[in-house]
Design an enzyme around this catalytic site. Sequence first.
Site, PDB file in Angstrom:
ATOM      1  N   HIS A 142      38.333   8.749   3.762  1.00  0.00           N
ATOM      2  CA  HIS A 142      37.038   8.053   3.787  1.00  0.00           C
ATOM      3  C   HIS A 142      36.032   8.815   4.657  1.00  0.00           C
ATOM      4  O   HIS A 142      35.438   8.262   5.582  1.00  0.00           O
ATOM      5  CB  HIS A 142      37.203   6.605   4.285  1.00  0.00           C
ATOM      6  CG  HIS A 142      36.066   5.714   3.859  1.00  0.00           C
ATOM      7  ND1 HIS A 142      36.224   4.405   3.484  1.00  0.00           N
ATOM      8  CD2 HIS A 142      34.727   5.957   3.756  1.00  0.00           C
ATOM      9  CE1 HIS A 142      35.049   3.867   3.184  1.00  0.00           C
ATOM     10  NE2 HIS A 142      34.118   4.807   3.336  1.00  0.00           N
ATOM     11  N   ARG A 191      34.867   3.353  -4.213  1.00  0.00           N
ATOM     12  CA  ARG A 191      35.764   2.404  -3.556  1.00  0.00           C
ATOM     13  C   ARG A 191      37.111   2.464  -4.249  1.00  0.00           C
ATOM     14  O   ARG A 191      37.183   2.611  -5.487  1.00  0.00           O
ATOM     15  CB  ARG A 191      35.211   0.973  -3.619  1.00  0.00           C
ATOM     16  CG  ARG A 191      34.098   0.685  -2.632  1.00  0.00           C
ATOM     17  CD  ARG A 191      34.574   0.729  -1.173  1.00  0.00           C
ATOM     18  NE  ARG A 191      33.527   0.425  -0.217  1.00  0.00           N
ATOM     19  CZ  ARG A 191      32.845   1.317   0.510  1.00  0.00           C
ATOM     20  NH1 ARG A 191      33.101   2.606   0.370  1.00  0.00           N
ATOM     21  NH2 ARG A 191      31.949   0.927   1.383  1.00  0.00           N
TER      22      ARG A 191
HETATM   23  P1  NDP Z   1      23.607   1.576  -5.209  1.00  0.00           P
HETATM   24  O1  NDP Z   1      23.650   0.092  -5.043  1.00  0.00           O
HETATM   25  O2  NDP Z   1      22.348   2.301  -4.947  1.00  0.00           O
HETATM   26  O3  NDP Z   1      24.073   1.957  -6.676  1.00  0.00           O
HETATM   27  C1  NDP Z   1      25.133   1.330  -7.304  1.00  0.00           C
HETATM   28  C2  NDP Z   1      25.203   1.794  -8.736  1.00  0.00           C
HETATM   29  O4  NDP Z   1      26.352   1.188  -9.327  1.00  0.00           O
HETATM   30  C3  NDP Z   1      23.996   1.349  -9.559  1.00  0.00           C
HETATM   31  O5  NDP Z   1      23.613   2.350 -10.450  1.00  0.00           O
HETATM   32  C4  NDP Z   1      24.527   0.143 -10.315  1.00  0.00           C
HETATM   33  O6  NDP Z   1      23.915  -0.095 -11.564  1.00  0.00           O
HETATM   34  C5  NDP Z   1      25.966   0.571 -10.542  1.00  0.00           C
HETATM   35  N1  NDP Z   1      26.797  -0.599 -10.825  1.00  0.00           N
HETATM   36  C6  NDP Z   1      27.042  -1.672 -10.040  1.00  0.00           C
HETATM   37  N2  NDP Z   1      27.822  -2.560 -10.692  1.00  0.00           N
HETATM   38  C7  NDP Z   1      28.056  -2.024 -11.901  1.00  0.00           C
HETATM   39  C8  NDP Z   1      28.777  -2.482 -13.046  1.00  0.00           C
HETATM   40  N3  NDP Z   1      29.408  -3.657 -13.068  1.00  0.00           N
HETATM   41  N4  NDP Z   1      28.804  -1.688 -14.126  1.00  0.00           N
HETATM   42  C9  NDP Z   1      28.162  -0.506 -14.130  1.00  0.00           C
HETATM   43  N5  NDP Z   1      27.454  -0.018 -13.080  1.00  0.00           N
HETATM   44  C10 NDP Z   1      27.407  -0.775 -11.984  1.00  0.00           C
HETATM   45  O7  NDP Z   1      24.785   2.126  -4.286  1.00  0.00           O
HETATM   46  P2  NDP Z   1      24.910   3.584  -3.619  1.00  0.00           P
HETATM   47  O8  NDP Z   1      24.670   4.603  -4.649  1.00  0.00           O
HETATM   48  O9  NDP Z   1      24.112   3.641  -2.379  1.00  0.00           O
HETATM   49  O10 NDP Z   1      26.449   3.560  -3.179  1.00  0.00           O
HETATM   50  C11 NDP Z   1      27.468   3.425  -4.135  1.00  0.00           C
HETATM   51  C12 NDP Z   1      28.795   3.153  -3.430  1.00  0.00           C
HETATM   52  O11 NDP Z   1      29.278   4.323  -2.786  1.00  0.00           O
HETATM   53  C13 NDP Z   1      28.748   2.134  -2.295  1.00  0.00           C
HETATM   54  O12 NDP Z   1      28.724   0.810  -2.780  1.00  0.00           O
HETATM   55  C14 NDP Z   1      30.035   2.434  -1.562  1.00  0.00           C
HETATM   56  O13 NDP Z   1      31.081   1.703  -2.148  1.00  0.00           O
HETATM   57  C15 NDP Z   1      30.244   3.926  -1.828  1.00  0.00           C
HETATM   58  N6  NDP Z   1      30.084   4.746  -0.612  1.00  0.00           N
HETATM   59  C16 NDP Z   1      31.152   5.477  -0.180  1.00  0.00           C
HETATM   60  C17 NDP Z   1      31.046   6.283   0.930  1.00  0.00           C
HETATM   61  C18 NDP Z   1      32.182   7.132   1.379  1.00  0.00           C
HETATM   62  O14 NDP Z   1      32.105   7.754   2.438  1.00  0.00           O
HETATM   63  N7  NDP Z   1      33.233   7.246   0.609  1.00  0.00           N
HETATM   64  C19 NDP Z   1      29.801   6.344   1.700  1.00  0.00           C
HETATM   65  C20 NDP Z   1      28.741   5.530   1.154  1.00  0.00           C
HETATM   66  C21 NDP Z   1      28.898   4.767   0.037  1.00  0.00           C
HETATM   67  P3  NDP Z   1      22.364  -0.485 -11.679  1.00  0.00           P
HETATM   68  O15 NDP Z   1      21.614   0.785 -11.347  1.00  0.00           O
HETATM   69  O16 NDP Z   1      22.203  -0.877 -13.082  1.00  0.00           O
HETATM   70  O17 NDP Z   1      22.116  -1.584 -10.684  1.00  0.00           O
HETATM   71  C1  OXD Z   2      29.655   3.119   3.207  1.00  0.00           C
HETATM   72  C2  OXD Z   2      30.857   3.866   3.463  1.00  0.00           C
HETATM   73  O1  OXD Z   2      29.694   2.202   2.393  1.00  0.00           O
HETATM   74  O2  OXD Z   2      30.902   4.639   4.443  1.00  0.00           O
HETATM   75  O3  OXD Z   2      28.605   3.419   3.816  1.00  0.00           O
HETATM   76  O4  OXD Z   2      31.820   3.784   2.706  1.00  0.00           O
END
Ligand code: NDP
Ligand code: OXD
Length: 308
Positions: free
Chosen positions: A271, A223
């Site tokens: 994106h 993000r």
């Molecule tokens: P998940 O919820 O599966 O994983 C999130 C990870 O972030 C976890 O490992 C979590 O830690 C970690 N995390 C959250 N908060 C913190 C923090 N404060 N400090 C350290 N680590 C943290 O999400 P996804 O992997 O499915 O997706 C990640 C992000 O990718 C989405 O939220 C979205 O913003 C982005 N995305 C972007 C896309 C694009 O096209 N550009 C498409 C899809 C997603 P923990 O394991 O300890 O909970």
């Molecule tokens: C998602 C994205 O969060 O597309 O799925 O960014």
Amino acid sequence: MTIVLFAAGAERWQEYEAPLRAALAEAGVAADLVQGAPPETVDFIVYAPGSPLQDFTPYGHCKAVLNLWAGVERIVGNATLTQPLCRMVDPGLSEGMTEYVLGHVVRHHLGMDRYILGAPGWEQTVPPLARERRVGMLGLGALGLTCIRALQGLNFDVAGWSRTAKPGLDFPAFHGEAGLEAVLSRSEIVVTLLPRTAETENLLDARRLGWLPHGAVIINPGRGALIDDAALLVALGAGRIGHATLDVFRVEPLPHDHPFRHHPKVTVTPHIAANTRATTAARVVAENVRRALAGEPLLYLVDRARGY
Ligand code: NDP
Ligand code: OXD
């Protein structure tokens, strides 16, 4: 009959209607998939950011809101939403993200720009092997871990960072502020796959960008708000950051006059890193409908307090 309201935007209806109907039938759910219904009759809401549905108060009977996006920052704080909220973990989405991350990591690892964009010459700069290239992954969730597995498949020397400790992984995994410094200070290439939450906003600020090795590359498909834009521009200008490949931004579409747009050390992608794919995502939605009706725990339930 279970009423499933498709409120993920009229523009997605054509793409999702047939896969959702098929997946609900496959899951053995007798459902009526509709684009409109009296709110008090709705059992489930299929949702996406940007939906005109913003007030969930009248949907008192709704058992779950099923988000088609992985990121939930645009809905998680909605005070009218009291129903359980599930985010999307979709094999198609993970596959797309893996391809994006691998492609951009390999581009920078091999120094491809030198040959693609530079003047043709004969300076033989042989890149190190992937096993000698240190890559950091911020975020070890559904997407971060899948990308790590693919990077390991090419022998990259990976390390990761997440909010909670993750013992037993076959790569160095860190958490906490000291862990962030440890992972950043070893990362020639860092990938950010974190959600946008109050805690992750401006995570990569001037101080923490300073922990990266000189000339490090940042790849951000997570993000936009994870990075302090102004601090990144300063670090790029000083050469402390070698390049930033950015897929996500604080304001999307990225304004035409934003300094990232024409910066020689910034690659902007609009994106497109990964998209939810209707066929695979429909099965995830249908499985959650089935689970809710059967009284089983929902998949990928969002922790509202944590914000992801
Ligand atoms: P998940 O919820 O599966 O994983 C999130 C990870 O972030 C976890 O490992 C979590 O830690 C970690 N995390 C959250 N908060 C913190 C923090 N404060 N400090 C350290 N680590 C943290 O999400 P996804 O992997 O499915 O997706 C990640 C992000 O990718 C989405 O939220 C979205 O913003 C982005 N995305 C972007 C896309 C694009 O096209 N550009 C498409 C899809 C997603 P923990 O394991 O300890 O909970
Ligand atoms: C998602 C994205 O969060 O597309 O799925 O960014």
